[in-house]
Design a protein around this motif. Structure first.
Motif, PDB file in Angstrom:
ATOM      1  N   ASN A 168      45.672  31.278  40.984  1.00 50.08           N
ATOM      2  CA  ASN A 168      45.849  30.656  39.673  1.00 50.08           C
ATOM      3  C   ASN A 168      44.941  29.443  39.472  1.00 50.08           C
ATOM      4  O   ASN A 168      44.249  28.984  40.384  1.00 50.08           O
ATOM      5  CB  ASN A 168      47.328  30.311  39.425  1.00 50.08           C
ATOM      6  CG  ASN A 168      47.860  29.257  40.369  1.00 50.08           C
ATOM      7  OD1 ASN A 168      47.101  28.544  41.012  1.00 50.08           O
ATOM      8  ND2 ASN A 168      49.174  29.148  40.469  1.00 50.08           N
ATOM      9  N   LEU A 169      44.988  28.929  38.246  1.00 42.22           N
ATOM     10  CA  LEU A 169      44.086  27.854  37.835  1.00 42.22           C
ATOM     11  C   LEU A 169      44.283  26.597  38.658  1.00 42.22           C
ATOM     12  O   LEU A 169      43.318  25.947  39.067  1.00 42.22           O
ATOM     13  CB  LEU A 169      44.309  27.562  36.349  1.00 42.22           C
ATOM     14  CG  LEU A 169      43.495  26.433  35.721  1.00 42.22           C
ATOM     15  CD1 LEU A 169      42.009  26.750  35.778  1.00 42.22           C
ATOM     16  CD2 LEU A 169      43.940  26.208  34.269  1.00 42.22           C
ATOM     17  N   GLY A 170      45.544  26.247  38.933  1.00 44.97           N
ATOM     18  CA  GLY A 170      45.807  25.028  39.686  1.00 44.97           C
ATOM     19  C   GLY A 170      45.222  25.077  41.083  1.00 44.97           C
ATOM     20  O   GLY A 170      44.651  24.088  41.575  1.00 44.97           O
ATOM     21  N   ALA A 229      43.092  37.178  48.598  1.00 38.41           N
ATOM     22  CA  ALA A 229      44.477  37.270  48.135  1.00 38.41           C
ATOM     23  C   ALA A 229      44.663  38.449  47.199  1.00 38.41           C
ATOM     24  O   ALA A 229      45.659  39.189  47.283  1.00 38.41           O
ATOM     25  CB  ALA A 229      44.871  35.971  47.447  1.00 38.41           C
ATOM     26  N   VAL A 230      43.713  38.642  46.297  1.00 34.31           N
ATOM     27  CA  VAL A 230      43.806  39.751  45.347  1.00 34.31           C
ATOM     28  C   VAL A 230      43.700  41.092  46.072  1.00 34.31           C
ATOM     29  O   VAL A 230      44.457  42.034  45.774  1.00 34.31           O
ATOM     30  CB  VAL A 230      42.718  39.624  44.260  1.00 34.31           C
ATOM     31  CG1 VAL A 230      42.647  40.884  43.414  1.00 34.31           C
ATOM     32  CG2 VAL A 230      43.000  38.404  43.381  1.00 34.31           C
ATOM     33  N   ILE A 231      42.805  41.199  47.024  1.00 38.13           N
ATOM     34  CA  ILE A 231      42.650  42.455  47.763  1.00 38.13           C
ATOM     35  C   ILE A 231      43.929  42.787  48.526  1.00 38.13           C
ATOM     36  O   ILE A 231      44.395  43.937  48.517  1.00 38.13           O
ATOM     37  CB  ILE A 231      41.428  42.367  48.706  1.00 38.13           C
ATOM     38  CG1 ILE A 231      40.138  42.390  47.888  1.00 38.13           C
ATOM     39  CG2 ILE A 231      41.446  43.509  49.715  1.00 38.13           C
ATOM     40  CD1 ILE A 231      38.894  42.018  48.668  1.00 38.13           C
ATOM     41  N   ARG A 232      44.532  41.808  49.184  1.00 35.23           N
ATOM     42  CA  ARG A 232      45.791  42.068  49.896  1.00 35.23           C
ATOM     43  C   ARG A 232      46.871  42.546  48.947  1.00 35.23           C
ATOM     44  O   ARG A 232      47.634  43.467  49.252  1.00 35.23           O
ATOM     45  CB  ARG A 232      46.238  40.805  50.642  1.00 35.23           C
ATOM     46  CG  ARG A 232      45.432  40.494  51.883  1.00 35.23           C
ATOM     47  CD  ARG A 232      46.075  39.399  52.718  1.00 35.23           C
ATOM     48  NE  ARG A 232      46.161  38.125  51.999  1.00 35.23           N
ATOM     49  CZ  ARG A 232      45.184  37.234  51.953  1.00 35.23           C
ATOM     50  NH1 ARG A 232      44.038  37.466  52.575  1.00 35.23           N
ATOM     51  NH2 ARG A 232      45.348  36.103  51.304  1.00 35.23           N
ATOM     52  N   LEU A 280      46.466  44.044  45.960  1.00 33.93           N
ATOM     53  CA  LEU A 280      46.158  45.379  45.456  1.00 33.93           C
ATOM     54  C   LEU A 280      46.358  46.444  46.526  1.00 33.93           C
ATOM     55  O   LEU A 280      46.803  47.556  46.231  1.00 33.93           O
ATOM     56  CB  LEU A 280      44.726  45.427  44.922  1.00 33.93           C
ATOM     57  CG  LEU A 280      44.453  44.597  43.667  1.00 33.93           C
ATOM     58  CD1 LEU A 280      42.981  44.729  43.272  1.00 33.93           C
ATOM     59  CD2 LEU A 280      45.347  44.999  42.503  1.00 33.93           C
ATOM     60  N   ASP A 281      46.035  46.110  47.776  1.00 38.34           N
ATOM     61  CA  ASP A 281      46.295  47.050  48.869  1.00 38.34           C
ATOM     62  C   ASP A 281      47.782  47.410  48.919  1.00 38.34           C
ATOM     63  O   ASP A 281      48.151  48.581  49.091  1.00 38.34           O
ATOM     64  CB  ASP A 281      45.876  46.445  50.210  1.00 38.34           C
ATOM     65  CG  ASP A 281      44.366  46.432  50.429  1.00 38.34           C
ATOM     66  OD1 ASP A 281      43.635  47.096  49.655  1.00 38.34           O
ATOM     67  OD2 ASP A 281      43.922  45.754  51.377  1.00 38.34           O
ATOM     68  N   ALA A 282      48.631  46.391  48.800  1.00 32.56           N
ATOM     69  CA  ALA A 282      50.076  46.623  48.844  1.00 32.56           C
ATOM     70  C   ALA A 282      50.539  47.430  47.642  1.00 32.56           C
ATOM     71  O   ALA A 282      51.353  48.367  47.773  1.00 32.56           O
ATOM     72  CB  ALA A 282      50.815  45.286  48.916  1.00 32.56           C
ATOM     73  N   LEU A 283      50.049  47.094  46.452  1.00 30.60           N
ATOM     74  CA  LEU A 283      50.420  47.844  45.248  1.00 30.60           C
ATOM     75  C   LEU A 283      50.030  49.307  45.365  1.00 30.60           C
ATOM     76  O   LEU A 283      50.819  50.208  45.054  1.00 30.60           O
ATOM     77  CB  LEU A 283      49.751  47.227  44.014  1.00 30.60           C
ATOM     78  CG  LEU A 283      50.309  45.917  43.483  1.00 30.60           C
ATOM     79  CD1 LEU A 283      49.395  45.368  42.394  1.00 30.60           C
ATOM     80  CD2 LEU A 283      51.724  46.089  42.932  1.00 30.60           C
ATOM     81  N   GLU A 284      48.824  49.558  45.805  1.00 29.91           N
ATOM     82  CA  GLU A 284      48.347  50.931  45.936  1.00 29.91           C
ATOM     83  C   GLU A 284      49.188  51.697  46.950  1.00 29.91           C
ATOM     84  O   GLU A 284      49.552  52.869  46.722  1.00 29.91           O
ATOM     85  CB  GLU A 284      46.875  50.937  46.354  1.00 29.91           C
ATOM     86  CG  GLU A 284      46.275  52.315  46.571  1.00 29.91           C
ATOM     87  CD  GLU A 284      46.014  53.104  45.303  1.00 29.91           C
ATOM     88  OE1 GLU A 284      45.810  54.331  45.408  1.00 29.91           O
ATOM     89  OE2 GLU A 284      46.012  52.499  44.209  1.00 29.91           O
ATOM     90  N   VAL A 302      52.975  41.252  42.819  1.00 30.08           N
ATOM     91  CA  VAL A 302      52.053  40.508  41.946  1.00 30.08           C
ATOM     92  C   VAL A 302      52.545  39.087  41.728  1.00 30.08           C
ATOM     93  O   VAL A 302      51.812  38.111  41.931  1.00 30.08           O
ATOM     94  CB  VAL A 302      51.896  41.229  40.589  1.00 30.08           C
ATOM     95  CG1 VAL A 302      51.019  40.395  39.653  1.00 30.08           C
ATOM     96  CG2 VAL A 302      51.310  42.615  40.780  1.00 30.08           C
ATOM     97  N   ASN A 303      53.802  38.948  41.317  1.00 27.38           N
ATOM     98  CA  ASN A 303      54.308  37.672  40.825  1.00 27.38           C
ATOM     99  C   ASN A 303      54.389  36.600  41.902  1.00 27.38           C
ATOM    100  O   ASN A 303      54.032  35.443  41.662  1.00 27.38           O
ATOM    101  CB  ASN A 303      55.689  37.881  40.203  1.00 27.38           C
ATOM    102  CG  ASN A 303      56.205  36.638  39.515  1.00 27.38           C
ATOM    103  OD1 ASN A 303      55.580  36.133  38.589  1.00 27.38           O
ATOM    104  ND2 ASN A 303      57.341  36.133  39.968  1.00 27.38           N
ATOM    105  N   SER A 304      54.863  36.962  43.087  1.00 25.72           N
ATOM    106  CA  SER A 304      55.001  35.963  44.143  1.00 25.72           C
ATOM    107  C   SER A 304      54.003  36.153  45.273  1.00 25.72           C
ATOM    108  O   SER A 304      53.686  35.191  45.976  1.00 25.72           O
ATOM    109  CB  SER A 304      56.431  35.980  44.705  1.00 25.72           C
ATOM    110  OG  SER A 304      56.734  37.234  45.288  1.00 25.72           O
ATOM    111  N   GLY A 305      53.483  37.381  45.446  1.00 30.81           N
ATOM    112  CA  GLY A 305      52.591  37.642  46.563  1.00 30.81           C
ATOM    113  C   GLY A 305      51.120  37.522  46.250  1.00 30.81           C
ATOM    114  O   GLY A 305      50.298  37.457  47.179  1.00 30.81           O
TER     115      GLY A 305
END
Length: 216
Positions: free
Chosen positions: A115-117, A136-139, A141-145, A106-109
């Motif tokens: 993010n906002l910037g 980016a979010v899907i990749r 979450l795929d890894a987290l799952e 989550v934090n680096s990947g």
């Protein structure tokens, strides 16, 4: 004395709110509006606290000295070492490594790519940021799952709340903001339900913050 500079919808500040709530640490909340008047984080007085112009910032006053920390991982690991009660890491070294792995997914990947910037940079170039951010979010979450299928029991790593859960919950919130389909993530959603039933997670939620803006 502990003071946290926070914005209701900042996922990084949310993580620290979760850590403070879990550790049951009394603290003062200082609200920094990231959207108003070009962003209060960009004012010189705030940049003195964090040259990156980001929340969270944690200030701890001890014996007249102020310790000021930025970056959610550094803040939460400091809280873990300084206040070891109600730990954020499991005992076993392999499970502790898994917690750190999930945190960094989550934090680096994922987080830097949504993010906002970055969104403002896309918009300045007249490019719709949503497709990139969704990808980016899907990749992420795929890894987290994928990892969680092997580590999760009640929570992401076994049966106790860890730092990994405190990074998961804001990320799922952001996924919904970006209209990502969460149906493929059964493990993550089950853990989210366990976390959201806890008072500490409820009190740290953006909707429970004094600067919450329902129409934002």
């Amino acid at each position: 004395m502990i003071r946290l500079y926070s914005y209701w919808r900042s996922s990084s500040a949310w993580r620290v709110r979760l850590g403070l709530a879990w550790k049951r640490l009394t603290h003062e909340l200082v609200l920094v509006n990231l959207a108003r008047d070009g962003g209060e984080q960009n004012k010189p007085e705030f940049r003195e606290k964090n040259p990156l112009a980001q929340v969270p910032v944690l200030e701890v006053t001890m014996g007249g000295q102020i310790l000021r920390l930025t970056q959610s991982v550094a803040i939460l690991e400091y809280l873990e070492e300084r206040f070891p009660e109600r730990p954020l890491f499991p005992r076993g070294f392999e499970d502790r490594a898994r917690v750190r792995q999930l945190v960094e997914i989550v934090n680096s990947g994922t987080q830097p790519l949504q993010n906002l910037g970055l969104r403002r940079a896309f918009e300045a170039g007249r490019v719709d940021p949503l497709p990139f951010m969704q990808g980016a979010v899907i990749r992420g979450l795929d890894a987290l799952e994928s990892v969680a299928r092997h580590t999760a029991e009640r929570f992401l790593v076994r049966d106790g709340v860890t730092l990994a859960d405190m990074y998961l919950i804001p990320q799922l919130y952001n996924a919904r903001r970006f209209h990502v389909d969460l149906a493929p993530y059964a493990t993550l959603l089950r853990v989210e339900g366990e976390c959201n039933a806890l008072g500490e997670f409820q009190s740290a939620h953006p909707n429970a913050q004094p600067d919450y803006e329902p129409d934002a």
